[in-house]
Write a protein that holds these residues in place. Structure first.
Motif, PDB file in Angstrom:
ATOM      1  N   PRO A  71       0.828  -1.212   0.000  1.00  0.00           N
ATOM      2  CA  PRO A  71       0.000   0.000   0.000  1.00  0.00           C
ATOM      3  C   PRO A  71       0.861   1.261   0.000  1.00  0.00           C
ATOM      4  O   PRO A  71       2.059   1.214   0.303  1.00  0.00           O
ATOM      5  CB  PRO A  71      -0.749  -0.111   1.330  1.00  0.00           C
ATOM      6  CG  PRO A  71       0.235  -0.802   2.226  1.00  0.00           C
ATOM      7  CD  PRO A  71       0.937  -1.804   1.332  1.00  0.00           C
ATOM      8  N   GLN A  72       0.230   2.363  -0.300  1.00  0.00           N
ATOM      9  CA  GLN A  72       0.841   3.664  -0.046  1.00  0.00           C
ATOM     10  C   GLN A  72       0.571   3.971   1.422  1.00  0.00           C
ATOM     11  O   GLN A  72      -0.456   3.570   1.972  1.00  0.00           O
ATOM     12  CB  GLN A  72       0.208   4.739  -0.917  1.00  0.00           C
ATOM     13  CG  GLN A  72       0.449   4.556  -2.396  1.00  0.00           C
ATOM     14  CD  GLN A  72      -0.302   5.612  -3.194  1.00  0.00           C
ATOM     15  OE1 GLN A  72      -0.493   6.736  -2.757  1.00  0.00           O
ATOM     16  NE2 GLN A  72      -0.753   5.224  -4.376  1.00  0.00           N
ATOM     17  N   TRP A 103      -4.723   1.887  -1.178  1.00  0.00           N
ATOM     18  CA  TRP A 103      -4.518   1.234  -2.469  1.00  0.00           C
ATOM     19  C   TRP A 103      -5.436   1.879  -3.496  1.00  0.00           C
ATOM     20  O   TRP A 103      -6.598   2.165  -3.197  1.00  0.00           O
ATOM     21  CB  TRP A 103      -4.865  -0.247  -2.421  1.00  0.00           C
ATOM     22  CG  TRP A 103      -4.005  -1.092  -1.569  1.00  0.00           C
ATOM     23  CD1 TRP A 103      -2.911  -1.827  -1.959  1.00  0.00           C
ATOM     24  CD2 TRP A 103      -4.179  -1.361  -0.172  1.00  0.00           C
ATOM     25  NE1 TRP A 103      -2.400  -2.511  -0.895  1.00  0.00           N
ATOM     26  CE2 TRP A 103      -3.156  -2.240   0.228  1.00  0.00           C
ATOM     27  CE3 TRP A 103      -5.097  -0.926   0.788  1.00  0.00           C
ATOM     28  CZ2 TRP A 103      -3.027  -2.699   1.522  1.00  0.00           C
ATOM     29  CZ3 TRP A 103      -4.966  -1.363   2.083  1.00  0.00           C
ATOM     30  CH2 TRP A 103      -3.946  -2.253   2.440  1.00  0.00           C
ATOM     31  N   ARG A 104      -4.948   2.070  -4.706  1.00  0.00           N
ATOM     32  CA  ARG A 104      -5.781   2.439  -5.863  1.00  0.00           C
ATOM     33  C   ARG A 104      -5.655   1.252  -6.798  1.00  0.00           C
ATOM     34  O   ARG A 104      -4.558   0.892  -7.229  1.00  0.00           O
ATOM     35  CB  ARG A 104      -5.267   3.708  -6.527  1.00  0.00           C
ATOM     36  CG  ARG A 104      -5.967   4.054  -7.826  1.00  0.00           C
ATOM     37  CD  ARG A 104      -7.270   4.773  -7.690  1.00  0.00           C
ATOM     38  NE  ARG A 104      -7.130   6.022  -6.964  1.00  0.00           N
ATOM     39  CZ  ARG A 104      -8.144   6.639  -6.377  1.00  0.00           C
ATOM     40  NH1 ARG A 104      -9.364   6.128  -6.448  1.00  0.00           N
ATOM     41  NH2 ARG A 104      -7.976   7.753  -5.717  1.00  0.00           N
ATOM     42  N   THR A 105      -6.767   0.611  -7.103  1.00  0.00           N
ATOM     43  CA  THR A 105      -6.739  -0.594  -7.933  1.00  0.00           C
ATOM     44  C   THR A 105      -6.721  -0.225  -9.411  1.00  0.00           C
ATOM     45  O   THR A 105      -7.025   0.916  -9.782  1.00  0.00           O
ATOM     46  CB  THR A 105      -7.965  -1.475  -7.642  1.00  0.00           C
ATOM     47  OG1 THR A 105      -9.141  -0.766  -8.031  1.00  0.00           O
ATOM     48  CG2 THR A 105      -8.038  -1.869  -6.166  1.00  0.00           C
ATOM     49  N   GLY A 106      -6.427  -1.195 -10.237  1.00  0.00           N
ATOM     50  CA  GLY A 106      -6.380  -0.993 -11.678  1.00  0.00           C
ATOM     51  C   GLY A 106      -7.705  -0.551 -12.262  1.00  0.00           C
ATOM     52  O   GLY A 106      -7.737   0.139 -13.279  1.00  0.00           O
ATOM     53  N   ASP A 107      -8.803  -0.933 -11.611  1.00  0.00           N
ATOM     54  CA  ASP A 107     -10.125  -0.531 -12.112  1.00  0.00           C
ATOM     55  C   ASP A 107     -10.652   0.738 -11.439  1.00  0.00           C
ATOM     56  O   ASP A 107     -11.819   1.078 -11.566  1.00  0.00           O
ATOM     57  CB  ASP A 107     -11.127  -1.676 -11.980  1.00  0.00           C
ATOM     58  CG  ASP A 107     -11.344  -2.118 -10.537  1.00  0.00           C
ATOM     59  OD1 ASP A 107     -10.741  -1.520  -9.614  1.00  0.00           O
ATOM     60  OD2 ASP A 107     -12.117  -3.067 -10.323  1.00  0.00           O
ATOM     61  N   ILE A 127      -9.084   1.864  -1.745  1.00  0.00           N
ATOM     62  CA  ILE A 127      -9.251   1.032  -0.551  1.00  0.00           C
ATOM     63  C   ILE A 127      -8.350   1.577   0.548  1.00  0.00           C
ATOM     64  O   ILE A 127      -7.179   1.885   0.312  1.00  0.00           O
ATOM     65  CB  ILE A 127      -8.879  -0.433  -0.852  1.00  0.00           C
ATOM     66  CG1 ILE A 127      -9.729  -0.963  -2.011  1.00  0.00           C
ATOM     67  CG2 ILE A 127      -9.044  -1.297   0.397  1.00  0.00           C
ATOM     68  CD1 ILE A 127      -9.226  -2.266  -2.588  1.00  0.00           C
ATOM     69  N   VAL A 128      -8.906   1.676   1.741  1.00  0.00           N
ATOM     70  CA  VAL A 128      -8.170   2.175   2.898  1.00  0.00           C
ATOM     71  C   VAL A 128      -8.183   1.114   3.987  1.00  0.00           C
ATOM     72  O   VAL A 128      -9.195   0.443   4.202  1.00  0.00           O
ATOM     73  CB  VAL A 128      -8.822   3.475   3.430  1.00  0.00           C
ATOM     74  CG1 VAL A 128      -8.321   3.827   4.815  1.00  0.00           C
ATOM     75  CG2 VAL A 128      -8.585   4.617   2.464  1.00  0.00           C
ATOM     76  N   ALA A 129      -7.052   0.980   4.678  1.00  0.00           N
ATOM     77  CA  ALA A 129      -6.975   0.152   5.882  1.00  0.00           C
ATOM     78  C   ALA A 129      -6.384   1.020   6.991  1.00  0.00           C
ATOM     79  O   ALA A 129      -5.426   1.757   6.770  1.00  0.00           O
ATOM     80  CB  ALA A 129      -6.122  -1.091   5.660  1.00  0.00           C
ATOM     81  N   GLY A 139     -11.175  -6.155  -1.069  1.00  0.00           N
ATOM     82  CA  GLY A 139     -10.755  -6.208  -2.467  1.00  0.00           C
ATOM     83  C   GLY A 139      -9.348  -5.726  -2.719  1.00  0.00           C
ATOM     84  O   GLY A 139      -9.013  -5.318  -3.838  1.00  0.00           O
ATOM     85  N   VAL A 140      -8.504  -5.762  -1.683  1.00  0.00           N
ATOM     86  CA  VAL A 140      -7.109  -5.357  -1.873  1.00  0.00           C
ATOM     87  C   VAL A 140      -6.467  -6.328  -2.852  1.00  0.00           C
ATOM     88  O   VAL A 140      -6.560  -7.547  -2.679  1.00  0.00           O
ATOM     89  CB  VAL A 140      -6.337  -5.349  -0.533  1.00  0.00           C
ATOM     90  CG1 VAL A 140      -4.855  -5.093  -0.764  1.00  0.00           C
ATOM     91  CG2 VAL A 140      -6.937  -4.315   0.417  1.00  0.00           C
ATOM     92  N   PRO A 141      -5.845  -5.802  -3.903  1.00  0.00           N
ATOM     93  CA  PRO A 141      -5.267  -6.694  -4.914  1.00  0.00           C
ATOM     94  C   PRO A 141      -4.069  -7.469  -4.392  1.00  0.00           C
ATOM     95  O   PRO A 141      -3.345  -6.998  -3.516  1.00  0.00           O
ATOM     96  CB  PRO A 141      -4.863  -5.743  -6.043  1.00  0.00           C
ATOM     97  CG  PRO A 141      -4.775  -4.399  -5.420  1.00  0.00           C
ATOM     98  CD  PRO A 141      -5.687  -4.391  -4.232  1.00  0.00           C
TER      99      PRO A 141
END
Length: 119
Positions: free
Chosen positions: A12-13, A34-38, A42-44, A106-108
């Protein structure tokens, strides 16, 4: 973050400023992003308990104000992202709950978790 990478998730960033702002006009920062390809975001958030136990960390010297401020912060963040999960140090140590939460959000997964490590 090491557990996430060891479990095969894309790194993640860290400490990303979100587009939402608090009452002082400052951006809310999240622990993991996370920024996913689509295009999903997502934040944790790693939950520390010290801010609820140490009176010197209370907002306005008040535990209720501290809890309310945290709930308001979380709501601002949730309104700007696709998914958000919270986890504790215990969940990271035990891994199973953290992995389940990251999968649910949905974290890749990294294609090759070894080469995905940022150098």
């Amino acid at each position: 973050m090491a557990v996430m990478i060891e479990e095969g998730f894309t790194p993640p960033q860290l400490q990303v400023a979100m587009p939402c702002v608090n009452e002082n006009g400052n951006p809310d920062r999240v622990d993991f992003f996370w920024r996913t390809g689509d295009g999903r975001s997502i934040v944790a958030e790693l939950d520390g308990r010290i801010k609820y136990r140490d009176e010197t960390m209370y907002r306005n010297g008040s535990l209720p104000d501290t809890i309310i401020a945290e709930k308001e912060r979380e709501e601002r963040i949730r309104m700007t992202v696709t998914s958000m999960v919270r986890f504790s140090f215990v969940e990271a140590y035990r891994r199973t709950d953290l992995v389940r939460k990251l999968e649910w959000a949905g974290v890749p997964r990294a294609v090759d978790s070894v080469s995905a490590v940022i150098v």
